[in-house]
Write a protein that holds these residues in place. Structure first.
Motif, PDB file in Angstrom:
ATOM      1  N   THR A 100     -55.271  54.918  70.336  1.00 37.53           N
ATOM      2  CA  THR A 100     -54.578  53.657  70.585  1.00 37.53           C
ATOM      3  C   THR A 100     -54.231  53.481  72.056  1.00 37.53           C
ATOM      4  O   THR A 100     -54.307  52.371  72.584  1.00 37.53           O
ATOM      5  N   TYR A 101     -53.850  54.569  72.719  1.00 42.51           N
ATOM      6  CA  TYR A 101     -53.414  54.522  74.119  1.00 42.51           C
ATOM      7  C   TYR A 101     -54.203  55.527  74.969  1.00 42.51           C
ATOM      8  O   TYR A 101     -53.636  56.510  75.470  1.00 42.51           O
ATOM      9  N   PRO A 102     -55.501  55.317  75.146  1.00 42.42           N
ATOM     10  CA  PRO A 102     -56.295  56.299  75.900  1.00 42.42           C
ATOM     11  C   PRO A 102     -55.827  56.482  77.337  1.00 42.42           C
ATOM     12  O   PRO A 102     -55.812  57.612  77.848  1.00 42.42           O
ATOM     13  N   GLU A 103     -55.431  55.403  77.997  1.00 37.11           N
ATOM     14  CA  GLU A 103     -54.975  55.525  79.389  1.00 37.11           C
ATOM     15  C   GLU A 103     -53.687  56.335  79.471  1.00 37.11           C
ATOM     16  O   GLU A 103     -53.494  57.124  80.399  1.00 37.11           O
ATOM     17  N   ARG A 104     -52.811  56.145  78.516  1.00 36.05           N
ATOM     18  CA  ARG A 104     -51.553  56.903  78.467  1.00 36.05           C
ATOM     19  C   ARG A 104     -51.850  58.388  78.222  1.00 36.05           C
ATOM     20  O   ARG A 104     -51.245  59.256  78.847  1.00 36.05           O
ATOM     21  N   ALA A 105     -52.795  58.662  77.330  1.00 38.26           N
ATOM     22  CA  ALA A 105     -53.166  60.049  77.036  1.00 38.26           C
ATOM     23  C   ALA A 105     -53.746  60.718  78.281  1.00 38.26           C
ATOM     24  O   ALA A 105     -53.419  61.873  78.582  1.00 38.26           O
ATOM     25  N   ILE A 106     -54.582  59.987  79.020  1.00 32.94           N
ATOM     26  CA  ILE A 106     -55.154  60.525  80.255  1.00 32.94           C
ATOM     27  C   ILE A 106     -54.052  60.812  81.262  1.00 32.94           C
ATOM     28  O   ILE A 106     -54.031  61.872  81.897  1.00 32.94           O
ATOM     29  N   GLU A 107     -53.111  59.884  81.407  1.00 27.80           N
ATOM     30  CA  GLU A 107     -52.011  60.065  82.356  1.00 27.80           C
ATOM     31  C   GLU A 107     -51.181  61.294  81.998  1.00 27.80           C
ATOM     32  O   GLU A 107     -50.874  62.127  82.859  1.00 27.80           O
ATOM     33  N   VAL A 108     -50.806  61.422  80.733  1.00 29.58           N
ATOM     34  CA  VAL A 108     -49.991  62.556  80.295  1.00 29.58           C
ATOM     35  C   VAL A 108     -50.765  63.854  80.511  1.00 29.58           C
ATOM     36  O   VAL A 108     -50.224  64.844  81.018  1.00 29.58           O
ATOM     37  N   TYR A 109     -52.047  63.852  80.166  1.00 31.10           N
ATOM     38  CA  TYR A 109     -52.863  65.049  80.308  1.00 31.10           C
ATOM     39  C   TYR A 109     -52.938  65.494  81.771  1.00 31.10           C
ATOM     40  O   TYR A 109     -52.733  66.670  82.086  1.00 31.10           O
ATOM     41  N   LYS A 110     -53.220  64.560  82.671  1.00 29.27           N
ATOM     42  CA  LYS A 110     -53.332  64.905  84.084  1.00 29.27           C
ATOM     43  C   LYS A 110     -52.001  65.412  84.646  1.00 29.27           C
ATOM     44  O   LYS A 110     -51.965  66.396  85.384  1.00 29.27           O
ATOM     45  N   LEU A 111     -50.912  64.742  84.291  1.00 24.44           N
ATOM     46  CA  LEU A 111     -49.595  65.186  84.757  1.00 24.44           C
ATOM     47  C   LEU A 111     -49.251  66.566  84.199  1.00 24.44           C
ATOM     48  O   LEU A 111     -48.715  67.417  84.910  1.00 24.44           O
ATOM     49  N   LEU A 112     -49.563  66.776  82.925  1.00 22.03           N
ATOM     50  CA  LEU A 112     -49.290  68.061  82.280  1.00 22.03           C
ATOM     51  C   LEU A 112     -50.062  69.177  82.964  1.00 22.03           C
ATOM     52  O   LEU A 112     -49.493  70.218  83.309  1.00 22.03           O
ATOM     53  N   LYS A 113     -51.349  68.982  83.184  1.00 22.07           N
ATOM     54  CA  LYS A 113     -52.164  70.008  83.823  1.00 22.07           C
ATOM     55  C   LYS A 113     -51.703  70.258  85.257  1.00 22.07           C
ATOM     56  O   LYS A 113     -51.676  71.405  85.716  1.00 22.07           O
ATOM     57  N   ASN A 114     -51.330  69.204  85.970  1.00 23.05           N
ATOM     58  CA  ASN A 114     -50.836  69.350  87.336  1.00 23.05           C
ATOM     59  C   ASN A 114     -49.538  70.152  87.365  1.00 23.05           C
ATOM     60  O   ASN A 114     -49.371  71.053  88.188  1.00 23.05           O
ATOM     61  N   LEU A 115     -48.620  69.835  86.449  1.00 16.05           N
ATOM     62  CA  LEU A 115     -47.346  70.549  86.397  1.00 16.05           C
ATOM     63  C   LEU A 115     -47.536  71.997  85.962  1.00 16.05           C
ATOM     64  O   LEU A 115     -46.870  72.904  86.480  1.00 16.05           O
ATOM     65  N   GLU A 116     -48.458  72.256  85.030  1.00 14.93           N
ATOM     66  CA  GLU A 116     -48.757  73.627  84.633  1.00 14.93           C
ATOM     67  C   GLU A 116     -49.306  74.422  85.812  1.00 14.93           C
ATOM     68  O   GLU A 116     -48.949  75.587  86.005  1.00 14.93           O
ATOM     69  N   MET A 117     -50.174  73.788  86.605  1.00 15.49           N
ATOM     70  CA  MET A 117     -50.743  74.460  87.764  1.00 15.49           C
ATOM     71  C   MET A 117     -49.655  74.793  88.779  1.00 15.49           C
ATOM     72  O   MET A 117     -49.597  75.898  89.307  1.00 15.49           O
ATOM     73  N   LYS A 118     -48.765  73.837  89.030  1.00 15.27           N
ATOM     74  CA  LYS A 118     -47.667  74.078  89.966  1.00 15.27           C
ATOM     75  C   LYS A 118     -46.768  75.197  89.458  1.00 15.27           C
ATOM     76  O   LYS A 118     -46.325  76.051  90.229  1.00 15.27           O
ATOM     77  N   ALA A 119     -46.492  75.196  88.169  1.00 17.86           N
ATOM     78  CA  ALA A 119     -45.630  76.227  87.590  1.00 17.86           C
ATOM     79  C   ALA A 119     -46.266  77.602  87.732  1.00 17.86           C
ATOM     80  O   ALA A 119     -45.585  78.571  88.069  1.00 17.86           O
ATOM     81  N   SER A 120     -47.568  77.687  87.513  1.00 19.79           N
ATOM     82  CA  SER A 120     -48.230  78.988  87.633  1.00 19.79           C
ATOM     83  C   SER A 120     -48.270  79.433  89.086  1.00 19.79           C
ATOM     84  O   SER A 120     -48.127  80.619  89.384  1.00 19.79           O
ATOM     85  N   GLU A 121     -48.452  78.497  90.006  1.00 20.71           N
ATOM     86  CA  GLU A 121     -48.445  78.831  91.432  1.00 20.71           C
ATOM     87  C   GLU A 121     -47.077  79.309  91.879  1.00 20.71           C
ATOM     88  O   GLU A 121     -46.958  80.142  92.762  1.00 20.71           O
TER      89      GLU A 121
END
Length: 103
Positions: A24-45
């Motif tokens: 229903t909300y593909p753009e929202r899913a993409i946004e959440v996914y990218k933010l999530l992966k970015n934040l996970e990367m920052k957290a691991s760094e």
């Protein structure tokens, strides 16, 4: 209604990821996914989590922790399986959009 995920914590983004309907909300899913992966990367760094872990692995580590609502093991597996399938669909959506942008 536009949702601003920029100020969400890692846990809030994980919860949003589980909740967002990528059909229903593909753009929202993409946004959440990218933010999530970015934040996970920052957290691991920043050594807040194991560098080899992903949010799925961290969910698996929580199996033995006491749960407030005590979900059944099969419910947890179903939720994780759904999240992984959603991730594959969203990665495909991202790739398709990048291909269109490069044409």
């Amino acid at each position: 209604m536009e949702i601003n995920y920029l100020n969400y914590s890692l846990q809030e983004l994980r919860e949003a990821w589980i909740a967002v309907d990528d059909y229903t909300y593909p753009e929202r899913a993409i946004e959440v996914y990218k933010l999530l992966k970015n934040l996970e990367m920052k957290a691991s760094e920043e050594n807040y989590c194991d560098t080899s872990s992903t949010w799925v692995v961290s969910m698996l580590r929580n199996f033995n922790k006491p749960k407030i609502f005590d979900p059944a093991f099969s419910d947890v597996l179903l939720e994780e399986s759904s999240a992984m399938m959603k991730e594959k669909r969203v990665i495909k959506l991202i790739a398709e959009r990048e291909n269109i942008d490069h044409m």
